[in-house]
Design a protein around this motif. Sequence first.
Motif, PDB file in Angstrom:
ATOM      1  N   UNK A   1       0.675  -1.324   0.066  1.00 43.77           N
ATOM      2  CA  UNK A   1       0.103   0.129  -0.092  1.00 43.77           C
ATOM      3  C   UNK A   1       0.642   1.284   0.036  1.00 43.77           C
ATOM      4  N   UNK A   2       0.070   2.126  -0.617  1.00 45.00           N
ATOM      5  CA  UNK A   2       0.743   3.824  -0.278  1.00 45.00           C
ATOM      6  C   UNK A   2      -0.401   4.417   0.480  1.00 45.00           C
ATOM      7  N   UNK A   3      -0.324   5.283   1.156  1.00 43.80           N
ATOM      8  CA  UNK A   3      -0.978   6.335   1.793  1.00 43.80           C
ATOM      9  C   UNK A   3      -1.038   7.510   1.295  1.00 43.80           C
ATOM     10  N   UNK A   4      -0.420   7.914   0.190  1.00 43.39           N
ATOM     11  CA  UNK A   4      -0.436   9.033  -0.478  1.00 43.39           C
ATOM     12  C   UNK A   4      -1.183   9.183  -1.616  1.00 43.39           C
ATOM     13  N   UNK A   5      -1.939   8.185  -1.719  1.00 43.81           N
ATOM     14  CA  UNK A   5      -2.595   8.094  -3.501  1.00 43.81           C
ATOM     15  C   UNK A   5      -4.100   8.010  -3.164  1.00 43.81           C
ATOM     16  N   UNK A   6      -4.669   8.183  -2.088  1.00 38.44           N
ATOM     17  CA  UNK A   6      -6.027   7.800  -1.815  1.00 38.44           C
ATOM     18  C   UNK A   6      -6.481   6.664  -1.880  1.00 38.44           C
ATOM     19  N   UNK A   7      -7.858   6.207  -1.988  1.00 42.57           N
ATOM     20  CA  UNK A   7      -8.301   5.079  -1.689  1.00 42.57           C
ATOM     21  C   UNK A   7      -7.729   3.929  -2.402  1.00 42.57           C
ATOM     22  N   UNK A   8      -7.412   4.054  -3.742  1.00 41.01           N
ATOM     23  CA  UNK A   8      -6.874   3.021  -4.471  1.00 41.01           C
ATOM     24  C   UNK A   8      -5.259   2.602  -3.832  1.00 41.01           C
ATOM     25  N   UNK A   9      -4.924   3.374  -3.132  1.00 40.99           N
ATOM     26  CA  UNK A   9      -3.500   3.307  -2.537  1.00 40.99           C
ATOM     27  C   UNK A   9      -3.612   2.432  -1.245  1.00 40.99           C
ATOM     28  N   UNK A  10      -4.566   2.430  -0.726  1.00 40.65           N
ATOM     29  CA  UNK A  10      -5.182   1.579   0.460  1.00 40.65           C
ATOM     30  C   UNK A  10      -5.339   0.104   0.337  1.00 40.65           C
ATOM     31  N   UNK A  11      -5.671   0.008  -0.970  1.00 39.53           N
ATOM     32  CA  UNK A  11      -6.228  -1.333  -1.781  1.00 39.53           C
ATOM     33  C   UNK A  11      -5.525  -1.802  -2.882  1.00 39.53           C
ATOM     34  N   UNK A  12      -4.168  -1.619  -2.554  1.00 44.95           N
ATOM     35  CA  UNK A  12      -3.105  -1.657  -3.707  1.00 44.95           C
ATOM     36  C   UNK A  12      -3.527  -2.931  -4.392  1.00 44.95           C
ATOM     37  N   UNK A  13      -3.646  -4.318  -3.704  1.00 41.47           N
ATOM     38  CA  UNK A  13      -3.978  -5.564  -4.354  1.00 41.47           C
ATOM     39  C   UNK A  13      -5.019  -5.470  -5.442  1.00 41.47           C
ATOM     40  N   UNK A  14      -5.986  -4.990  -4.720  1.00 38.64           N
ATOM     41  CA  UNK A  14      -7.406  -4.882  -5.853  1.00 38.64           C
ATOM     42  C   UNK A  14      -6.927  -3.735  -6.952  1.00 38.64           C
ATOM     43  N   UNK A  15      -6.491  -2.671  -6.642  1.00 36.87           N
ATOM     44  CA  UNK A  15      -6.118  -1.789  -7.500  1.00 36.87           C
ATOM     45  C   UNK A  15      -5.275  -2.252  -8.859  1.00 36.87           C
ATOM     46  N   UNK A  16      -4.254  -3.055  -8.343  1.00 41.51           N
ATOM     47  CA  UNK A  16      -3.374  -3.682  -9.508  1.00 41.51           C
ATOM     48  C   UNK A  16      -3.906  -4.739 -10.261  1.00 41.51           C
ATOM     49  N   UNK A  17      -4.815  -5.626  -9.493  1.00 43.26           N
ATOM     50  CA  UNK A  17      -5.546  -6.549 -10.263  1.00 43.26           C
ATOM     51  C   UNK A  17      -6.623  -6.120 -11.242  1.00 43.26           C
TER      52      UNK A  17
ATOM     53  N   UNK B   1      -6.576  -6.260 -15.343  1.00 45.65           N
ATOM     54  CA  UNK B   1      -7.953  -6.840 -15.736  1.00 45.65           C
ATOM     55  C   UNK B   1      -8.140  -7.871 -14.671  1.00 45.65           C
ATOM     56  N   UNK B   2      -9.503  -7.888 -14.256  1.00 44.85           N
ATOM     57  CA  UNK B   2     -10.039  -8.612 -13.123  1.00 44.85           C
ATOM     58  C   UNK B   2      -9.717 -10.279 -13.785  1.00 44.85           C
ATOM     59  N   UNK B   3      -9.355 -10.931 -13.212  1.00 41.82           N
ATOM     60  CA  UNK B   3      -9.157 -12.469 -13.326  1.00 41.82           C
ATOM     61  C   UNK B   3      -9.960 -13.325 -12.295  1.00 41.82           C
ATOM     62  N   UNK B   4     -10.328 -12.952 -11.286  1.00 38.13           N
ATOM     63  CA  UNK B   4     -10.776 -13.571 -10.196  1.00 38.13           C
ATOM     64  C   UNK B   4      -9.822 -14.208  -9.186  1.00 38.13           C
ATOM     65  N   UNK B   5      -8.572 -13.708  -9.517  1.00 35.71           N
ATOM     66  CA  UNK B   5      -7.426 -13.888  -8.550  1.00 35.71           C
ATOM     67  C   UNK B   5      -7.689 -13.372  -7.071  1.00 35.71           C
ATOM     68  N   UNK B   6      -7.050 -14.002  -6.228  1.00 35.10           N
ATOM     69  CA  UNK B   6      -7.262 -13.709  -4.632  1.00 35.10           C
ATOM     70  C   UNK B   6      -6.202 -12.477  -4.425  1.00 35.10           C
ATOM     71  N   UNK B   7      -6.525 -11.748  -3.577  1.00 35.27           N
ATOM     72  CA  UNK B   7      -5.562 -10.598  -3.432  1.00 35.27           C
ATOM     73  C   UNK B   7      -5.427 -10.127  -1.894  1.00 35.27           C
ATOM     74  N   UNK B   8      -4.511  -9.396  -1.662  1.00 32.64           N
ATOM     75  CA  UNK B   8      -4.096  -9.008  -0.277  1.00 32.64           C
ATOM     76  C   UNK B   8      -3.483  -7.633  -0.588  1.00 32.64           C
ATOM     77  N   UNK B   9      -3.784  -6.700   0.645  1.00 32.11           N
ATOM     78  CA  UNK B   9      -3.039  -5.502   0.506  1.00 32.11           C
ATOM     79  C   UNK B   9      -2.352  -5.257   1.951  1.00 32.11           C
TER      80      UNK B   9
END
Lengths: 397, 148
Positions: free
Chosen positions: A53-69, A73-81
């Motif tokens: 995570x990055x705390x300097x780029x708003x919500x997408x930064x807090x949920x980095x795993x989801x943001x990059x997934x 392109x969503x593939x159904x892969x599991x994530x963590x941040x």
Amino acid sequence: MSNDREIVVLGAGMHPWGKWGRNFVEYGVKAAQDALKDAGLAWQDIQFVAGADTIRNGYPGFVAGATFAQALGWTGARISSSYAACASGSHAIASARAQILAGLCDVALVVGADAAPKGFFAPVGGDRPDDPDWVRFHLLGATNPAYFGMYARRRIDLYGASVEDFAKVKVKNARNGLANPNARYRKAFTAEDVAASPIVCDPLRLMDICATSDGAAAVVLCSKEFAARHTTDPVRISAVSTVTPTFPSALIELPDIATDSSAAVAPQELSFRASLAHAAYEEAGIGPEDLSLAEVYDLSTALELDWIEDLGICARGEAEKLLRDGATEIGGRIPVNASGGLASFGEAVPAQAIAQVCELTWQLRGEAGDRQVAGARVGITANQGLFGHGSSIVVTR
Amino acid sequence: MTKDHKPVVPGWFTTSGEDFSLLGTRCTACGTVFFPRRETFCGNPACSGTEFAEIPLSRRGTVWSYTNAGYRPPAPFVSDPDVEWRPYTIVAVRLEAEGLIVLGQGAPGVGVDDLKVGDTVEIVPGVLYEDDEYVHTTWNVRPVEVRA
Ligand SMILES: [Zn+2]
């Protein structure tokens, strides 16, 4: 030097560090795509995405795993941040490793990226006397470099270090960075350049302290079984240490204005930084004498010298001698920050600990070009952030 | 008109009497000292203490290390951007009896050249900043002897 807790680094990739003025997601995607290409895998092959995570780029930064997934392109892969200050990248690696070792997935992608503002890092807003990070700025104006300055001053007063020694670290790391296409500053510096830069926190000058950068790093990690189908000579992660301090933590650390008290309980012999490395050595079943090279968190030049001792490469107070003898140069006995270190990169917080692993991977494969450490077989990383976060990762071949 | 004095954080140091000192708490079960003060549960993992007594911290200690602020720190540090920046000192003080290190700003006029690791220093009242309403008070660190 092989244990059943090892995983393999199948691919490594980065987006060059700099001040590019674009969204951090763009950097992360580029690093991820490079790591996938390096691994010889497609994005759809990835079963687990660990974002730092990055705390300097708003919500997408807090949920980095989801943001990059989502960006890939969503593939159904599991994530963590993971958020762990400067150790966020290692905590993301630790998260992916746990999934792999538990048999929950075979192959994972770890990504960290940041777009950082200029100048001192500052706490988030509001009036918060319960938050040590707010307290240290409001009551003391104690920026991160203020802590680095205090550590550096102790080296001078206790060990006879000089500001010229600190400048030598910058000169060395800048020279290493010249040969690194992902480094932000590819410029040779002289001791005179360092001495001519303004004092930030005595005895440290501007050139002694790392800048804040944009950048991204990614690694593809997998089980040994999965790796066996793709390579015959894998680079392995043999330890991931993310231990916290033990009570009483007796050294003044970011962001605290006081240490724990040792009035009732004596502090343990190992400092927090040393305990990070100690746990990594234990897990990997190696010692400092086995190292080919080390990538350490040179937030300041003087801090590189502290780390050399925390890693057990030499005794307390002897890192300056190692430096003066050229032992930490590429070609020396134990090269430190062959990548150019934070001195050449500037800090892109969630990417930096992953970038250290990328560098060790390339070094151990013999792909580090003009900064190659000959015959590198074992490398260690070291990193520390605020609030008791830190990491040390051992990479072997 | 004299402005009222207001501690920058309430309860962290004495505000009356002659003997200025930082105020911490001591766990009544294990004796561990806390600064900033802890009043709910003990930070010693081997202790389940929940009662704390307020204690004044030692007024003298030794320099663990020191540095200065060559640049204006960002908010929430309070400073007037129109006034030219003048570096001040930050000192880490080791308090022997409490077994802890505490940071403080150097008293006005104390520079890094006035300090050395191991020197004896004292913790004294200080002013962090003033606004229209208040003088916001804090603690400062000052060498006990002026170096030759
Ligand atoms: Zn207790």
